[in-house]
Scaffold this active site. Structure first.
Site, PDB file in Angstrom:
ATOM      1  N   SER A  68     129.481  -6.788  80.949  1.00 38.43           N
ATOM      2  CA  SER A  68     129.856  -8.203  80.854  1.00 38.43           C
ATOM      3  C   SER A  68     128.652  -9.077  80.495  1.00 38.43           C
ATOM      4  O   SER A  68     127.504  -8.707  80.710  1.00 38.43           O
ATOM      5  CB  SER A  68     130.439  -8.682  82.185  1.00 38.43           C
ATOM      6  N   GLN A  69     128.977 -10.256  79.982  1.00 39.56           N
ATOM      7  CA  GLN A  69     127.966 -11.277  79.686  1.00 39.56           C
ATOM      8  C   GLN A  69     127.262 -11.669  80.998  1.00 39.56           C
ATOM      9  O   GLN A  69     127.924 -11.880  82.012  1.00 39.56           O
ATOM     10  CB  GLN A  69     128.732 -12.463  79.112  1.00 39.56           C
TER      11      GLN A  69
END
Ligand code: SAH
Length: 216
Positions: free
Chosen positions: A62-63
């Protein structure tokens, strides 16, 4: 990657803190973790950009901002017991471990779980228990959890997660909504005589879906 500490600090100061993450334990831990070790070698130059990246097996890390945001929403205290559904690269587990939590993390794809275990070992995160299994059932052996974080899109909230949540504990997850979009949801277990939950909705987001069973 020799200057990773500097790059991690820049990421935190430019992208994470200015977007409203004030928790010092989270910001400090983000600066202390070599994110590039959780990323495939050919993509490592992007490790300290605020973007999600592919990690193989059609999955993504994920970011960093989303990782920070979901961790913030868990509202944890040092030493809390936390369950993660969807180990993936292991970065989210590392963040929780670096913050001083006891972590149990479940991954359905064996190859990813084995890879993440290697990184946990390398970084000496002895406070992470890595399980290969279907996270929809949670992991009752280590319950109750003050926090449960789901890092793949769920179409529904599993009873197992709610059962394994401690009183006042929070479940943080990307949940499918009626309009087909996915939205961050926090469900907190109440302790009043009438048992129940408080739901709070946050940003729209994109995640890979929760899938059934284990992939060897
Ligand atoms: N937290 C991860 C994000 C990984 S993406 C990170 O920091 O890198 C979501 C992960 O959830 C994928 O690895 C996917 O295989 C896993 N997943 C999907 N369904 C699952 C299930 N039922 N049980 C456990 N893991 C699951």
């Amino acid at each position: 990657m020799e200057n990773w500490r500097e790059q991690a600090a820049i990421l935190v100061e430019r992208n994470i803190a200015p977007q409203g993450i004030a928790n010092k334990n989270i910001l400090g831990a983000l600066k202390a973790i070599p994110r590039h070790l959780f990323i495939p070698p050919d993509l490592r130059t992007y490790s300290y950009e605020d973007i999600p990246l592919p990690i193989g097996e059609e999955q993504t890390i994920s970011q960093p901002f989303i990782v920070a945001k979901m961790t913030d929403l868990l509202g944890l205290q040092k030493g809390d017991n936390v369950l993660e559904i969807g180990t993936g690269s292991g970065y989210q587990s590392a963040l929780l471990a670096e913050m001083g939590m006891k972590v149990t993390t479940i991954e359905r794809i064996e190859a990813l779980a084995l890879k993440s275990r290697e990184v946990f070992r390398q970084l000496s995160y002895n406070n992470i228990v890595s399980i290969i299994g279907d996270g929809r059932k949670g992991f009752p052996d280590n319950a109750p959890y003050q926090g449960i974080i789901v890092t793949a899109e769920a179409t529904k909230i599993e009873d197992a997660w709610l059962d394994q949540l401690a009183d006042r504990g929070k479940l943080v997850l990307p949940l499918s909504t009626e309009n087909g979009l996915c939205r961050l949801c926090v469900r907190q277990k109440k302790v009043e005589e009438k048992a129940g939950y408080i739901d709070t909705w946050y940003d729209y987001c994109r995640f890979v879906p929760i899938l059934p069973g284990v992939k060897k």
